[in-house]
Structure formats: C-alpha cells, structure tokens
Design a protein around this motif. Sequence first.
Motif, PDB file in Angstrom:
ATOM      1  N   MET A  58      19.314  26.712-100.033  1.00 31.96           N
ATOM      2  CA  MET A  58      20.248  27.747-100.463  1.00 31.96           C
ATOM      3  C   MET A  58      21.069  28.278 -99.284  1.00 31.96           C
ATOM      4  O   MET A  58      21.719  29.309 -99.395  1.00 31.96           O
ATOM      5  CB  MET A  58      19.492  28.895-101.129  1.00 31.96           C
ATOM      6  CG  MET A  58      18.992  28.595-102.524  1.00 31.96           C
ATOM      7  SD  MET A  58      20.295  28.265-103.705  1.00 31.96           S
ATOM      8  CE  MET A  58      20.784  29.935-104.109  1.00 31.96           C
ATOM      9  N   GLU A  59      21.042  27.591 -98.148  1.00 26.96           N
ATOM     10  CA  GLU A  59      21.855  28.028 -97.012  1.00 26.96           C
ATOM     11  C   GLU A  59      23.335  27.933 -97.365  1.00 26.96           C
ATOM     12  O   GLU A  59      23.696  27.095 -98.177  1.00 26.96           O
ATOM     13  CB  GLU A  59      21.533  27.168 -95.781  1.00 26.96           C
ATOM     14  CG  GLU A  59      20.281  27.655 -95.078  1.00 26.96           C
ATOM     15  CD  GLU A  59      20.070  26.989 -93.730  1.00 26.96           C
ATOM     16  OE1 GLU A  59      21.062  26.811 -93.018  1.00 26.96           O
ATOM     17  OE2 GLU A  59      18.915  26.680 -93.411  1.00 26.96           O
ATOM     18  N   PRO A  60      24.203  28.756 -96.787  1.00 24.08           N
ATOM     19  CA  PRO A  60      23.908  29.774 -95.784  1.00 24.08           C
ATOM     20  C   PRO A  60      23.440  31.110 -96.360  1.00 24.08           C
ATOM     21  O   PRO A  60      23.231  32.034 -95.599  1.00 24.08           O
ATOM     22  CB  PRO A  60      25.255  29.944 -95.094  1.00 24.08           C
ATOM     23  CG  PRO A  60      26.251  29.641 -96.156  1.00 24.08           C
ATOM     24  CD  PRO A  60      25.633  28.622 -97.047  1.00 24.08           C
ATOM     25  N   GLY A  61      23.268  31.203 -97.670  1.00 27.58           N
ATOM     26  CA  GLY A  61      22.835  32.474 -98.250  1.00 27.58           C
ATOM     27  C   GLY A  61      21.422  32.848 -97.852  1.00 27.58           C
ATOM     28  O   GLY A  61      21.179  33.894 -97.266  1.00 27.58           O
ATOM     29  N   PHE A  62      20.484  31.974 -98.175  1.00 27.63           N
ATOM     30  CA  PHE A  62      19.079  32.219 -97.836  1.00 27.63           C
ATOM     31  C   PHE A  62      18.609  31.175 -96.847  1.00 27.63           C
ATOM     32  O   PHE A  62      18.743  29.989 -97.088  1.00 27.63           O
ATOM     33  CB  PHE A  62      18.190  32.128 -99.083  1.00 27.63           C
ATOM     34  CG  PHE A  62      18.595  33.046-100.182  1.00 27.63           C
ATOM     35  CD1 PHE A  62      19.147  34.285 -99.908  1.00 27.63           C
ATOM     36  CD2 PHE A  62      18.412  32.677-101.495  1.00 27.63           C
ATOM     37  CE1 PHE A  62      19.514  35.141-100.942  1.00 27.63           C
ATOM     38  CE2 PHE A  62      18.782  33.522-102.531  1.00 27.63           C
ATOM     39  CZ  PHE A  62      19.330  34.757-102.254  1.00 27.63           C
ATOM     40  N   LYS A  63      18.042  31.642 -95.754  1.00 28.84           N
ATOM     41  CA  LYS A  63      17.473  30.720 -94.775  1.00 28.84           C
ATOM     42  C   LYS A  63      15.959  30.727 -94.888  1.00 28.84           C
ATOM     43  O   LYS A  63      15.373  31.614 -95.491  1.00 28.84           O
ATOM     44  CB  LYS A  63      17.900  31.134 -93.366  1.00 28.84           C
ATOM     45  CG  LYS A  63      19.369  30.953 -93.102  1.00 28.84           C
ATOM     46  CD  LYS A  63      19.645  31.087 -91.608  1.00 28.84           C
ATOM     47  CE  LYS A  63      21.108  30.830 -91.304  1.00 28.84           C
ATOM     48  NZ  LYS A  63      22.000  31.828 -91.927  1.00 28.84           N
TER      49      LYS A  63
ATOM     50  N   LYS B  78      27.123  39.201 -96.450  1.00 26.19           N
ATOM     51  CA  LYS B  78      26.914  37.965 -95.708  1.00 26.19           C
ATOM     52  C   LYS B  78      27.812  36.869 -96.252  1.00 26.19           C
ATOM     53  O   LYS B  78      28.441  36.134 -95.502  1.00 26.19           O
ATOM     54  CB  LYS B  78      25.456  37.550 -95.823  1.00 26.19           C
ATOM     55  CG  LYS B  78      25.123  36.287 -95.062  1.00 26.19           C
ATOM     56  CD  LYS B  78      23.838  35.699 -95.562  1.00 26.19           C
ATOM     57  CE  LYS B  78      22.786  35.795 -94.492  1.00 26.19           C
ATOM     58  NZ  LYS B  78      21.488  35.333 -95.008  1.00 26.19           N
ATOM     59  N   GLN B  79      27.882  36.767 -97.567  1.00 27.79           N
ATOM     60  CA  GLN B  79      28.742  35.764 -98.172  1.00 27.79           C
ATOM     61  C   GLN B  79      29.001  36.113 -99.623  1.00 27.79           C
ATOM     62  O   GLN B  79      28.258  36.870-100.241  1.00 27.79           O
ATOM     63  CB  GLN B  79      28.096  34.381 -98.097  1.00 27.79           C
ATOM     64  CG  GLN B  79      26.850  34.260 -98.960  1.00 27.79           C
ATOM     65  CD  GLN B  79      26.404  32.824 -99.139  1.00 27.79           C
ATOM     66  OE1 GLN B  79      26.543  31.996 -98.260  1.00 27.79           O
ATOM     67  NE2 GLN B  79      25.850  32.521-100.292  1.00 27.79           N
ATOM     68  N   ILE B 104      31.636  28.796-101.458  1.00 30.12           N
ATOM     69  CA  ILE B 104      30.981  29.847-100.685  1.00 30.12           C
ATOM     70  C   ILE B 104      31.994  30.416 -99.703  1.00 30.12           C
ATOM     71  O   ILE B 104      32.606  29.670 -98.937  1.00 30.12           O
ATOM     72  CB  ILE B 104      29.756  29.288 -99.921  1.00 30.12           C
ATOM     73  CG1 ILE B 104      28.674  28.865-100.910  1.00 30.12           C
ATOM     74  CG2 ILE B 104      29.204  30.326 -98.964  1.00 30.12           C
ATOM     75  CD1 ILE B 104      27.544  28.088-100.285  1.00 30.12           C
ATOM     76  N   GLN B 106      32.462  32.945 -96.583  1.00 33.92           N
ATOM     77  CA  GLN B 106      31.691  33.699 -95.594  1.00 33.92           C
ATOM     78  C   GLN B 106      32.538  34.712 -94.825  1.00 33.92           C
ATOM     79  O   GLN B 106      32.008  35.636 -94.234  1.00 33.92           O
ATOM     80  CB  GLN B 106      31.016  32.741 -94.607  1.00 33.92           C
ATOM     81  CG  GLN B 106      29.935  31.909 -95.276  1.00 33.92           C
ATOM     82  CD  GLN B 106      29.152  31.093 -94.281  1.00 33.92           C
ATOM     83  OE1 GLN B 106      29.591  30.035 -93.851  1.00 33.92           O
ATOM     84  NE2 GLN B 106      28.005  31.610 -93.882  1.00 33.92           N
ATOM     85  N   MET B 144      26.060  38.092-101.721  1.00 32.39           N
ATOM     86  CA  MET B 144      24.792  38.085-101.003  1.00 32.39           C
ATOM     87  C   MET B 144      24.920  38.992 -99.788  1.00 32.39           C
ATOM     88  O   MET B 144      25.784  38.781 -98.947  1.00 32.39           O
ATOM     89  CB  MET B 144      24.446  36.673-100.571  1.00 32.39           C
ATOM     90  CG  MET B 144      24.096  35.780-101.723  1.00 32.39           C
ATOM     91  SD  MET B 144      23.646  34.190-101.062  1.00 32.39           S
ATOM     92  CE  MET B 144      23.083  33.372-102.515  1.00 32.39           C
TER      93      MET B 144
END
Lengths: 180, 167
Positions: A58-63, B78-79, B104, B106, B144
């Motif tokens: 799920m990057e870059p949202g969740f790492k 964040k995004q 996405i 950012q 997010m």
Amino acid sequence: MGWIGEQIDSVKSMQFRQLLTQAVSLGMIVTSALIIWKGLMCITGSESPVVVVLSGSMEPGFKRGDILFLHMSKEPIRAGEIVVFNVDGREIPIVHRVIKVHEREGSGEVDVLTKGDNNFGDDRLLYAEGQMWLQRHHIMGRAVGFLPYVGWVTIIMTEQPIIKYLLIGALGLLVITSKE
Amino acid sequence: MHSFGYRANALLTFSLTILALMAAMASFSDNFNSPSPAAHVQVLNVNRFQNRPNGDDEIGMTLSISADLQSLFTWNTKQVFVFLAAEYGTPKNAMNQVSLWDGIIQLKEDAKFSTKVKNKYRFIDQGSNLRGRDINLTLHWHIMPKTGKMFADKLVVTGFQLPHSYR
C-alpha cells in the motif's frame, strides 16, 4: 556488580506481604491491558481493532511498521475504502483497497474486488484458488485511522524473540524490585 | 527514589505522552479544513463494447479527467488517493461500483491535473446489463494523513448513457 548485588539483596529482604503486593500490581497491569484490548474490540466491532502493516503493497500511503485502526460497522462496503480481509487458507490478514463492488438487490450480499495501491494487478492472485470475489464474511474491518512507525515494536519483537524475552524479563525485574 | 531507572521511566512516559498529544492535535486540526474541490469528466469515446463468452458485458472507453483537488491538502496530508468510479444499478445488483482510473497525489502542486486516459481497470458487469444503461461517473478521493484520522469524500461528476448495441 554493586547494582546487581543491591537488587539481589532487595529481593532477598522482601517480606511475604510485600511479595503479595507486587504480585497483585503485576496482575493489575496485565489485566488492565487485557481490559483495554477487549474494550476496543467492543467499541470498534472488529476482532482485531489495531493491525500492523507488514508489507509495502500500500506504499506510499502505508509503509511496513505503520499501525492502522480498524472499525467494523453495519454500513455497506464501498469502493475506495481500505479493508482488512482474511482469505481462506491464509493466516495473515491483508490490508488493501476496494476497487470494485457489486451489491445484490434486497439481500445486501456483496461481491468485492481489492487491490494494493502499490501492486500492478488486482488481488485475484492472492485469493483462494478459483475465488473471484471477496464476500462480507472475509472482511474483518475497514481502516479509519493511521499512526506511523509504532508497529515496528511488534515487528522487531516477533522477528527477534530474544529482544521480547529480554524486555519482558527486564520489566518483570523492575516490577519485583521496585519499592512502593 | 530518584534512581536512574525511575528517571528514565518518567522521561519516556512524558515524551510518549507529548508525542501522542501532538499527533492527536495534528489529526484534529484537519477538521478545520473545508475543501472546495472541483472536477470535470467527459467520455471521449467508447472503444469497444462486447458480450464476453461467459455472458458478462465488457466496455472499454477513453476518458478525459480534469480536477482541482488542491484545497484537500493540509499540513497533515501525506497523500490523496483519487479514483474515478462508474456507478450504476441493474436488475441483478442494486449497487455496482467499478473503478476505472486511479492515481496517487503526494504534492499539493500536482493536485491540479488534467489527463486523457483509457480505463485502467476492466469495466465488466456481472451479467449482460450494460446496453443503454445510465451510469454515473463519480470522482472519489481518500485522504491519507501523516498521522490520525483518514477522510474520504466524492463528487458525482457526470452521467452517461452507454450505447444501445455492442460494437
């Protein structure tokens, strides 16, 4: 050596009553942690209210190492939501985004397709063999909140059990030897 | 009483409390943002429309999407995950949502965009109900945060009637 000697002396010099108090306070710590966890389960309606992200799908949202707070309500599942689901035959739950929803008239039964933001294709390859859609019962909750990095504590502890035992041992010693 | 362990414990507890408080405040501050996003979507062409061997309808289209989502960004963002979904009802299914395109974002600077795309995910119905079907094209976004609560909202951009015959 002085410090260790002191600690051993303090354990030796302990009275029975004091020992009992320590045991009770240790029990209080453990049970209150349990109460908080079970209470969260009740409030969120999800059997695991907090999950740690283990993969980079799920990057870059969740790492890896981030923490997600889950909520499970009666509300219908809609595209775009990030859900945590269990696939038959897989132990580890997966956190991915819903990209397709087909909801039946009347019964409210639902077919859902998910995909990781960072993956090229959808999740049909991850599902059980021949499974095309997720149903409601596969889904454990939807992600509502996010906290970065905190999950590293559990990742390190599960991958390096020695650190876990060291930590538990040190904390236990601290509880036993602490006065008042 | 003021041993090393005692002080270390107090310091750790205090710093964690402050950190948690700051994270909570950052997340709470998102509530003061009242965004005013705008979007425009147009179906440029229906490239193919057929009935698959298993009986399901499939359609391929070219879309023009332009949107200004800059007002969604706050200091705790964040995004922004943005996607365009086709939404429609059929005799079989009360609600169908099929994601056609997503992206996405950012950086706030990239949140004002205009693009021309073919549908990224296959637009397949459960059954053969797409001929002449009215669909809504809806732009959804999912914010997010750097920490805290996630937000999601949508904007029904345009309605579109699918062709009456396969091609």
